[in-house]
Design a protein around this motif. Structure first.
Motif, PDB file in Angstrom:
ATOM      1  N   ILE A 287       2.305   1.990  -3.325  1.00 19.71           N
ATOM      2  CA  ILE A 287       1.310   2.575  -4.242  1.00 19.71           C
ATOM      3  C   ILE A 287       1.091   4.052  -3.897  1.00 19.71           C
ATOM      4  CG2 ILE A 287      -1.120   2.495  -4.966  1.00 19.71           C
ATOM      5  CD1 ILE A 287      -0.975  -0.586  -4.506  1.00 19.71           C
TER       6      ILE A 287
ATOM      7  N   LYS B 294      -5.290  -0.861  -4.182  1.00 20.09           N
ATOM      8  CA  LYS B 294      -4.610  -2.158  -4.109  1.00 20.09           C
ATOM      9  C   LYS B 294      -5.625  -3.306  -4.098  1.00 20.09           C
ATOM     10  CE  LYS B 294      -3.067  -3.922  -0.217  1.00 20.09           C
ATOM     11  NZ  LYS B 294      -2.261  -4.164   0.991  1.00 20.09           N
TER      12      LYS B 294
ATOM     13  N   ILE C  26       3.848  -2.601  -7.692  1.00 23.69           N
ATOM     14  CA  ILE C  26       3.805  -3.623  -6.626  1.00 23.69           C
ATOM     15  C   ILE C  26       4.751  -4.799  -6.861  1.00 23.69           C
ATOM     16  CG2 ILE C  26       1.452  -3.084  -5.843  1.00 23.69           C
ATOM     17  CD1 ILE C  26       0.581  -5.682  -7.368  1.00 23.69           C
TER      18      ILE C  26
ATOM     19  N   ALA D 190      -5.115  -3.908  -7.917  1.00 25.49           N
ATOM     20  CA  ALA D 190      -3.738  -4.409  -8.058  1.00 25.49           C
ATOM     21  C   ALA D 190      -3.730  -5.886  -8.393  1.00 25.49           C
ATOM     22  CB  ALA D 190      -2.964  -4.158  -6.774  1.00 25.49           C
TER      23      ALA D 190
ATOM     24  N   THR E 124       0.838  -1.206   0.000  1.00 20.69           N
ATOM     25  CA  THR E 124       0.000   0.000   0.000  1.00 20.69           C
ATOM     26  C   THR E 124       0.871   1.254   0.000  1.00 20.69           C
ATOM     27  OG1 THR E 124      -1.665  -1.226   1.241  1.00 20.69           O
ATOM     28  CG2 THR E 124      -1.873   1.173   1.251  1.00 20.69           C
TER      29      THR E 124
END
Ligand code: ATP
Ligand code: MG
Length: 399
Positions: free
Chosen positions: A235, A250, A286, A254, A232
């Motif tokens: 991001i 996320k 990620i 994601a 997180t």
């Protein structure tokens, strides 16, 4: 039947289940979930906050269930935990082996030097031999010398004392501590898995706990101070978006794979404006974190002499395991079979709702099963002076 609380005090969530155990099953009376406070990377960072949220959660569950509890089975993060094996031996004085002698053999095994700054949380007997013959349950058997192989799991004394202080300050006391990895074993593994060999990777919010299990023994435990929250933050930083938005993005968008069908994601920025990014850009943010975490795990697995190919593979669990595409990524990274799993078989736990089958609750359900084993045994034979032996032994070999 005594009531007790099972608590998973995680870095993100605090889950409480009040339950009571009988010999054959466990009945859940109430559950409670809160955002945890005062915990960081698996340990207490702010005692006052941790105490308050623990007290409030258990008390809410008490109100819901209409019962009071004193005893808490509490999880402990694996960061800084260690497992060592030891052998203990004792001469049998009478004709047959008694519980007291089993305990004596265990005690001699425990005499291996545990440094003063460490605390023993688990002692699992994994092998008994009576006069050089392997047996499952030595109690009541004829013999002259009893030998036991145990696995001792230790943790930093200061971490344990702070946990104890927190629980006592909240008005309860710790019945037993359960290492996250041990909770996961109870929750996720069949007897076959325990025997054939498997690696469990529990990706939490701020920590990742790994355990390698083979032939009914804990081969090794590893923990890392990395978890879903780090994805997180990557991001949030990478996209210049608030953490709350990064978490939402996320969970919703994601994925650990790139695809032809790119999705366009609207991202609210720190300055109040918005921008559009593609799902492949999000993947680029990620991916390095996942790769770094798995690289560390792989290095430790190799160093431990562990042959993933010779086992039934990897189980991914914990909230972080819900990241889309993680299973396939792990499978190609480690070149083995991977499954994402939550708790298995709730049949002897009554009254626990289906939502607890999610990987986020593996540790909590594992603690419930662990407590059931302990409490059920005490219930079976409330024989006073020996009940403490059962607590250490779990009554029999660990399998
Ligand atoms: N669908 C999802 N996709 C991706 N990540 C998810 C999803 N659901 C939950 N998570 C992540 O899982 C993490 C929380 O996992 P979990 O509840 O196991 O943590 P915890 O036990 O509180 O923490 P720890 O074990 O590190 O102390 C969070 O970082 C959250 O973002
Ligand atoms: Mg956790």
């Amino acid at each position: 039947m005594r009531n007790f609380a099972a608590v998973d005090l995680g870095s993100k969530k605090l889950v409480v289940a009040i339950a009571r155990a009988s010999r054959d099953y466990l009945e859940v009376l109430a559950t409670q979930r809160e955002n945890s406070r005062g915990i960081g990377r698996g340990i207490i960072r702010n005692l006052r906050e941790a105490k308050e949220v623990l007290k409030a959660s258990i008390e809410l569950a008490e109100r819901d269930s209409d019962v009071q509890v004193e005893e808490v089975y509490l999880n402990l993060s694996g960061v800084n935990s260690e497992v060592v094996s030891a052998l203990g031996k004792t001469v049998i004085t009478g004709e047959r082996i008694t519980k007291r002698e089993i305990l004596r053999a265990m005690e001699t095994a425990k005499r291996i030097t545990i440094p003063q700054n460490r605390y023993t949380i688990h002692v699992f007997p994994t092998e008994f031999t009576v006069d050089d013959q392997e047996v499952d349950e030595p109690e009541g058997m004829f013999g002259t010398v009893l030998q036991v192989k145990v696995q001792i799991i230790t943790h930093l004394l200061t971490v344990v004392r702070n946990m104890e202080n927190c629980v006592n300050g909240a008005g309860f006391y710790i019945k037993e501590l359960v290492l996250n990895q041990v909770g996961n074993i109870y929750s996720l593994l069949t007897k076959e898995d325990r025997n054939l060999g498997v690696a469990i990777i529990d990706i939490g919010a701020e920590t990742t706990d790994v355990v390698l299990v083979l032939k009914n023994e804990i081969h090794r435990v590893f923990s890392y101070e990395v978890g879903g929250k780090d994805f997180t933050s990557d991001i949030a930083i990478g996209l210049n978006t608030p953490v709350k938005e990064a978490e939402r993005i996320k969970v919703k968008f994601a994925r650990l794979f790139t695809g032809e069908e790119e999705e366009i994601i609207e991202v609210p920025l720190m300055d109040g404006s918005e921008k559009n990014i593609s799902s492949n850009e999000l993947y680029g943010i990620i991916f390095p974190r996942a790769e770094q975490l798995f690289t560390w795990i792989k290095e430790d697995i190799v160093r431990a002499g562990w042959e993933l190919r010779a086992t039934s593979g990897i189980i991914l669990t914990g909230g972080g395991a819900l990241l889309s595409g993680l299973k396939n990524f792990a499978s190609s990274f480690f070149n083995t079979m991977v499954r994402v799993s939550g708790p298995q078989k709730l049949e002897n736990i009554k009254n626990l709702s289906e939502e607890f089958l999610s990987p986020e609750y593996s540790v909590l359900v594992g603690i419930l099963k662990y407590a059931q084993e302990r409490e059920g045994k005490e219930e079976e034979s409330a024989e006073g002076p020996f009940s403490f032996i059962k607590r250490i032994l779990g009554g029999k070999k660990w399998k």
